[in-house]
Design a protein around this motif. Structure first.
Motif, short mmCIF file in Angstrom:
data_model
loop_
_atom_site.label_atom_id
_atom_site.label_comp_id
_atom_site.label_asym_id
_atom_site.label_seq_id
_atom_site.Cartn_x
_atom_site.Cartn_y
_atom_site.Cartn_z
N ALA A 240 39.07 39.38 37.48
CA ALA A 240 38.00 39.52 38.48
C ALA A 240 36.70 39.98 37.86
O ALA A 240 36.67 40.89 37.03
CB ALA A 240 38.43 40.50 39.56
N ASN A 241 35.61 39.35 38.27
CA ASN A 241 34.28 39.83 37.94
C ASN A 241 33.97 41.08 38.76
O ASN A 241 34.64 41.38 39.76
CB ASN A 241 33.23 38.77 38.25
N ASP A 242 32.93 41.80 38.38
CA ASP A 242 32.48 42.93 39.18
C ASP A 242 32.13 42.47 40.60
O ASP A 242 31.53 41.41 40.80
CB ASP A 242 31.24 43.58 38.56
N PHE A 243 32.55 43.26 41.56
CA PHE A 243 32.29 43.03 42.98
C PHE A 243 32.97 41.75 43.51
O PHE A 243 32.50 41.12 44.45
CB PHE A 243 30.78 42.98 43.28
N ALA A 244 34.10 41.39 42.90
CA ALA A 244 34.89 40.26 43.40
C ALA A 244 35.46 40.59 44.77
O ALA A 244 35.67 41.76 45.12
CB ALA A 244 36.02 39.93 42.44
N ARG A 245 35.69 39.54 45.56
CA ARG A 245 36.23 39.71 46.91
C ARG A 245 37.55 38.95 47.02
O ARG A 245 37.61 37.76 46.70
CB ARG A 245 35.26 39.18 47.97
N PHE A 246 38.59 39.65 47.50
CA PHE A 246 39.91 39.05 47.66
C PHE A 246 40.22 38.92 49.15
O PHE A 246 40.20 39.93 49.88
CB PHE A 246 40.99 39.93 47.02
N ALA A 247 40.49 37.72 49.60
CA ALA A 247 40.95 37.48 50.98
C ALA A 247 42.46 37.29 50.94
O ALA A 247 42.96 36.32 50.35
CB ALA A 247 40.27 36.24 51.56
N ILE A 248 43.19 38.22 51.55
CA ILE A 248 44.66 38.20 51.47
C ILE A 248 45.21 37.56 52.74
O ILE A 248 45.25 38.17 53.81
CB ILE A 248 45.22 39.63 51.29
N CYS A 249 45.62 36.32 52.59
CA CYS A 249 46.10 35.52 53.72
C CYS A 249 47.62 35.58 53.87
O CYS A 249 48.15 35.66 54.97
CB CYS A 249 45.65 34.07 53.52
N GLY A 250 48.32 35.52 52.74
CA GLY A 250 49.78 35.51 52.78
C GLY A 250 50.36 35.93 51.45
O GLY A 250 49.68 35.92 50.42
N MET A 251 51.65 36.31 51.46
CA MET A 251 52.36 36.69 50.24
C MET A 251 53.76 36.09 50.29
O MET A 251 54.76 36.79 50.37
CB MET A 251 52.41 38.21 50.08
N ILE A 252 53.81 34.76 50.23
CA ILE A 252 55.08 34.06 50.41
C ILE A 252 56.08 34.44 49.32
O ILE A 252 57.29 34.28 49.51
CB ILE A 252 54.84 32.53 50.44
N ASP A 253 55.60 34.99 48.22
CA ASP A 253 56.48 35.39 47.12
C ASP A 253 57.50 36.44 47.55
O ASP A 253 58.57 36.56 46.94
CB ASP A 253 55.63 35.93 45.97
N VAL A 254 57.20 37.21 48.61
CA VAL A 254 58.10 38.31 48.99
C VAL A 254 58.61 38.19 50.43
O VAL A 254 59.22 39.12 50.93
CB VAL A 254 57.41 39.68 48.81
#
Length: 338
Positions: A240-254
């Motif tokens: 991630a670059n500085d001030f990156a934004r993560f939109a967490i939609c799903g976590m199908i892995d778990v």
């Protein structure tokens, strides 16, 4: 007589076909604010796995020995609801069944006549013009506030939501790296316009993402759209670059085994000032519904956004279609055609 799938057991781990039963629905005269419908298309989606647990969440759990629900496209056969007439095609939540009686609690929405007249297939409202397209649009543009020039990393980029994210981002002049499992899916992700594709089955996600960034001459990612969790999320923290934004939609892995998430690079959230936000489609959809429909309809009409459909035929196939989501059996949107 209409039939519907019922949940028999609370699955432990990955569900099996024996957790479901197909049963007749009782027939009855219509009451006020009810519709009798015949379904044409059913949607199966990863979020439905959470509804099979008896746990507090953002949506109600499926009740044992009761008809299951989900997105569907149906035709009105009989109506006692204002604004609906026989022959209307509707989007509603009375899925997992071939028809029957639904009420206002199933959120019926008449498909726009102008979209159908222009040749838009009705099932488009189960993907790009519906839940998955809306989730992609809201998550990318509202939650992550992605903008032209950003470098965007998308997990499950060959799925229904991820493929829409890839195309919306490219339509807005972003650099896109999509992760998918296998050569065929990665090839499709590149066909959608992604600047690079990471095959997580061929090499560790972080190695593939780092290599893609190097090839593209990018120092890191500005936006991560998460459908998977696990090593994909960790790779996003690492790059991630500085001030990156993560939109967490799903976590199908778990979703099926619930194993703890191991984050080796979570510590970067502080020095990189990463903003991470989980979101639910309905939190913002009704505030931006008109803007979304207008924008997405234009993208579809122009050819900037398309969708591949993985289709199972017949109501009997619904559990197999659903379970296929967790083995990567779909490219694009998984649907059941009745």
């Amino acid at each position: 007589m209409a039939r519907a799938w019922h949940l028999l057991n609370r699955p432990q781990g990955l569900p099996t076909v024996s957790d479901f039963a197909l049963r007749d629905l009782p027939d009855a005269p219509l009451e006020r604010d009810q519709l009798r419908i015949r379904n044409r298309w059913l949607s199966v989606d990863p979020y439905m796995r959470g509804r099979m647990n008896d746990a507090k969440s953002y949506t109600a759990s499926f009740q044992l020995d009761q008809p299951m629900t989900g997105g569907a496209i149906g035709e009105v056969v009989e109506s006692r609801m204002d604004g609906f007439a026989p022959g209307d095609l509707i989007l509603h939540m009375g899925g997992w069944r071939d028809g029957g009686v639904i009420g206002l609690d199933m959120s019926p929405f008449k498909l726009p006549a102008e979209a159908l007249a222009a040749g838009m297939p009705p099932q488009t409202f189960l993907h790009n013009m519906g839940l998955t397209g809306g989730t992609a649009w809201i998550g990318l543009l509202r939650i992550a506030a992605a903008k032209p020039g950003d470098t965007v990393f998308v997990s499950a980029a060959a799925g229904a939501v991820g493929s829409a994210v890839v195309q919306i981002a490219k339509a807005r002049e972003m650099t896109v790296i999509g992760a998918a499992g296998g050569a065929e899916k990665c090839a499709w992700v590149r066909e959608l316009g992604a600047d690079a594709a990471v095959d997580y089955k061929a090499r560790p996600v972080l190695d593939g993402l780092a290599a893609a960034l190097h090839t593209l001459g990018k120092p890191g990612i500005d936006v991560y759209f998460d459908n998977v969790g696990g090593d994909h999320l960790d790779a996003a923290f690492a790059t991630a670059n500085d001030f990156a934004r993560f939109a967490i939609c799903g976590m199908i892995d778990v979703y099926n085994d619930g194993h703890p998430q191991q984050m080796n690079y979570l510590v970067r959230a502080i020095p990189a000032r990463i903003r991470m936000e989980g979101f639910i489609y309905t939190d913002q959809f009704f505030d931006c519904m008109e803007e979304f429909y207008a924008d997405m309809a234009g993208l579809i009409a122009s050819g900037a956004v398309t969708m591949r459909e993985t289709v199972h035929d017949g109501l009997e196939a619904a559990p197999d279609a659903f379970l296929g989501l967790f083995s990567g059996a779909n490219i694009g949107k998984m649907l059941v055609r009745l």
